[in-house]
Design a protein around this motif. Structure first.
Motif, PDB file in Angstrom:
ATOM      1  N   PRO A   1       0.841  -1.199   0.000  1.00  0.00           N
ATOM      2  CA  PRO A   1       0.000   0.000   0.000  1.00  0.00           C
ATOM      3  C   PRO A   1       0.873   1.245   0.000  1.00  0.00           C
ATOM      4  CG  PRO A   1      -0.027  -1.064   2.150  1.00  0.00           C
ATOM      5  CD  PRO A   1       0.684  -2.000   1.226  1.00  0.00           C
ATOM      6  N   SER A   2       0.326   2.341  -0.478  1.00  0.00           N
ATOM      7  CA  SER A   2       1.110   3.564  -0.657  1.00  0.00           C
ATOM      8  C   SER A   2       1.733   4.053   0.649  1.00  0.00           C
ATOM      9  CB  SER A   2       0.239   4.654  -1.266  1.00  0.00           C
ATOM     10  OG  SER A   2      -0.899   4.906  -0.441  1.00  0.00           O
ATOM     11  N   TRP A   3       1.017   3.886   1.778  1.00  0.00           N
ATOM     12  CA  TRP A   3       1.559   4.376   3.043  1.00  0.00           C
ATOM     13  C   TRP A   3       2.777   3.579   3.487  1.00  0.00           C
ATOM     14  CZ3 TRP A   3       1.819   1.165   7.266  1.00  0.00           C
ATOM     15  CH2 TRP A   3       1.029   0.012   7.239  1.00  0.00           C
TER      16      TRP A   3
ATOM     17  N   ALA B   1       4.789   1.944   1.075  1.00  0.00           N
ATOM     18  CA  ALA B   1       5.777   2.136   0.020  1.00  0.00           C
ATOM     19  C   ALA B   1       6.584   3.413   0.209  1.00  0.00           C
ATOM     20  CB  ALA B   1       5.080   2.147  -1.342  1.00  0.00           C
ATOM     21  N   LYS B   2       5.968   4.452   0.786  1.00  0.00           N
ATOM     22  CA  LYS B   2       6.669   5.726   0.931  1.00  0.00           C
ATOM     23  C   LYS B   2       7.826   5.644   1.924  1.00  0.00           C
ATOM     24  CE  LYS B   2       3.661   7.712   4.536  1.00  0.00           C
ATOM     25  NZ  LYS B   2       2.705   8.796   4.847  1.00  0.00           N
ATOM     26  N   ASN B   3       7.883   4.602   2.727  1.00  0.00           N
ATOM     27  CA  ASN B   3       8.978   4.430   3.678  1.00  0.00           C
ATOM     28  C   ASN B   3      10.210   3.791   3.051  1.00  0.00           C
ATOM     29  OD1 ASN B   3       7.530   5.442   5.951  1.00  0.00           O
ATOM     30  ND2 ASN B   3       6.433   3.500   6.100  1.00  0.00           N
ATOM     31  N   PHE B   4      10.124   3.434   1.781  1.00  0.00           N
ATOM     32  CA  PHE B   4      11.227   2.774   1.104  1.00  0.00           C
ATOM     33  C   PHE B   4      11.970   3.758   0.199  1.00  0.00           C
ATOM     34  CE2 PHE B   4       8.882  -0.758   2.621  1.00  0.00           C
ATOM     35  CZ  PHE B   4       9.767  -1.830   2.692  1.00  0.00           C
ATOM     36  N   LEU B   5      13.229   3.470  -0.025  1.00  0.00           N
ATOM     37  CA  LEU B   5      14.092   4.313  -0.846  1.00  0.00           C
ATOM     38  C   LEU B   5      14.617   3.521  -2.030  1.00  0.00           C
ATOM     39  CD1 LEU B   5      16.211   5.829   2.084  1.00  0.00           C
ATOM     40  CD2 LEU B   5      14.247   6.907   0.956  1.00  0.00           C
ATOM     41  N   SER B   6      15.147   4.223  -2.995  1.00  0.00           N
ATOM     42  CA  SER B   6      15.856   3.584  -4.098  1.00  0.00           C
ATOM     43  C   SER B   6      17.143   4.349  -4.332  1.00  0.00           C
ATOM     44  CB  SER B   6      15.002   3.563  -5.366  1.00  0.00           C
ATOM     45  OG  SER B   6      14.635   4.876  -5.744  1.00  0.00           O
ATOM     46  N   LEU B   7      18.131   3.700  -4.900  1.00  0.00           N
ATOM     47  CA  LEU B   7      19.403   4.370  -5.147  1.00  0.00           C
ATOM     48  C   LEU B   7      19.228   5.416  -6.249  1.00  0.00           C
ATOM     49  CD1 LEU B   7      21.954   1.410  -5.012  1.00  0.00           C
ATOM     50  CD2 LEU B   7      21.478   3.116  -3.271  1.00  0.00           C
ATOM     51  N   PRO B   8      19.775   6.609  -6.057  1.00  0.00           N
ATOM     52  CA  PRO B   8      19.627   7.655  -7.067  1.00  0.00           C
ATOM     53  C   PRO B   8      20.356   7.298  -8.360  1.00  0.00           C
ATOM     54  CG  PRO B   8      21.195   8.310  -5.376  1.00  0.00           C
ATOM     55  CD  PRO B   8      20.563   7.043  -4.896  1.00  0.00           C
ATOM     56  N   GLU B   9      19.906   7.906  -9.448  1.00  0.00           N
ATOM     57  CA  GLU B   9      20.554   7.680 -10.734  1.00  0.00           C
ATOM     58  C   GLU B   9      21.985   8.202 -10.674  1.00  0.00           C
ATOM     59  OE1 GLU B   9      19.531   6.025 -13.362  1.00  0.00           O
ATOM     60  OE2 GLU B   9      17.706   5.491 -12.272  1.00  0.00           O
ATOM     61  N   ALA B  10      22.916   7.329 -10.981  1.00  0.00           N
ATOM     62  CA  ALA B  10      24.331   7.684 -10.964  1.00  0.00           C
ATOM     63  C   ALA B  10      25.114   6.507 -11.517  1.00  0.00           C
ATOM     64  CB  ALA B  10      24.797   8.013  -9.547  1.00  0.00           C
ATOM     65  N   GLU B  11      26.414   6.700 -11.632  1.00  0.00           N
ATOM     66  CA  GLU B  11      27.291   5.578 -11.941  1.00  0.00           C
ATOM     67  C   GLU B  11      27.796   4.993 -10.632  1.00  0.00           C
ATOM     68  OE1 GLU B  11      30.307   7.116 -14.589  1.00  0.00           O
ATOM     69  OE2 GLU B  11      29.270   6.170 -16.289  1.00  0.00           O
ATOM     70  N   TYR B  12      27.864   3.646 -10.599  1.00  0.00           N
ATOM     71  CA  TYR B  12      28.272   2.962  -9.384  1.00  0.00           C
ATOM     72  C   TYR B  12      29.390   1.975  -9.708  1.00  0.00           C
ATOM     73  CZ  TYR B  12      24.035   4.688  -7.093  1.00  0.00           C
ATOM     74  OH  TYR B  12      23.051   5.494  -6.563  1.00  0.00           O
TER      75      TYR B  12
END
Length: 268
Positions: free
Chosen positions: A193-195, A197-208
């Motif tokens: 549920p959206s409430w 999902a908002k507690n999760f993060l994703s890695l920002p666009e970049a080179e790794y």
């Protein structure tokens, strides 16, 4: 038809044990006759026909209790319903086995990657999984796994994660100051549920910088992590963000847990 067969002959004919035939008789599925002269069991043609049905249904993995009802009390409609019910059970088992097959394939692939790609470096884009950062307390992680683990997830694994601040990483190439967290697969994230999902993060666009390493968590310097930092420096790049590690496999013999790691790189 007056021909009869001894228990040994019937057992051999149908490749079952005499104990199995006695068990069917004890459970009320199969009748037998006894020779009044020697007390030996024997079977007539009618019992052979019943036994063929018993074995036929047992090959479908129907229970003894169901077969007894089918043979002694049920008409064709009732038997049909029993078969349809067991068909649904088999379909559920097939789905469970397919899920198990998918999981085994995935985990075996992770172990293979650890074996073949340990300490190999490459530049990659950001991975697509979502994660939640926790504290240093393992009890907090266990609580979160209990909260977020869902029975209907396509892949119900929750992947353990480690995070090392960029400053700590450059100064100490180890995991002693790592934060912990967990990630869930993309397909399962879409089911939250959206409430939540908002507690999760994703890695920002970049080179790794990406590699795989093993750790005991307490070593003063992780050899592959140190080589990773040297590789970044020798490539003329700089660390631009925290190190993110996602659990891959374990070797209890060596006391090592293996992680795939990503280290964000500054733009060139």
């Amino acid at each position: 038809m007056n021909e009869t067969w001894s228990i040994g002959e019937v057992a051999k004919l149908f490749s079952v044990s005499t104990d199995t035939l006695r068990y069917y008789e004890k459970m009320g599925l199969l009748a037998s006759h006894k020779n009044p002269g020697n007390g030996y069991r024997y079977y007539s043609y009618d019992e052979i026909v019943v036994l063929m049905d018993i074995l036929f249904f047992r090959n479908m993995e129907l229970s003894i209790q169901d077969i007894k009802q089918m043979i002694t009390k049920m008409d064709v409609g009732d038997i049909k319903n029993i078969l349809y019910h067991n068909q649904k059970l088999v379909e559920q088992r097939i789905q469970e086995l397919q899920k198990l097959q998918t999981m085994i394939t995935q985990v075996a692939s992770q172990y293979k990657s650890c074996e073949e790609r340990l300490g190999q470096f490459k530049i990659v884009t950001a991975p697509s999984f979502q994660y939640k950062l926790m504290s240093h307390q393992e009890d907090d992680l266990v609580s979160m796994i209990r909260e977020y683990k869902k029975e209907d997830w396509i892949d119900d694994r929750i992947r353990y994660m480690l995070f090392v601040d960029a400053a700590d990483l450059v100064e100490n190439a180890n995991f002693c100051l790592a934060h912990v967290g967990f990630s869930i697969e993309k397909a399962n994230f879409s089911m939250l549920p959206s409430w939540e999902a908002k507690n999760f993060l994703s890695l920002p666009e970049a080179e790794y910088l990406y590699t795989i390493l093993g750790t005991t968590y307490v070593e003063s310097e992780n050899d592959i992590l140190q080589k990773t930092l040297q590789y970044i420096q020798e490539s003329g790049r700089e660390v631009a963000g925290d190190m993110v590690g996602r659990y891959m496999a374990s070797s209890h013999k060596d006391g090592l847990d293996y992680y795939e790691i990503w280290i964000a790189l500054a733009k060139t």
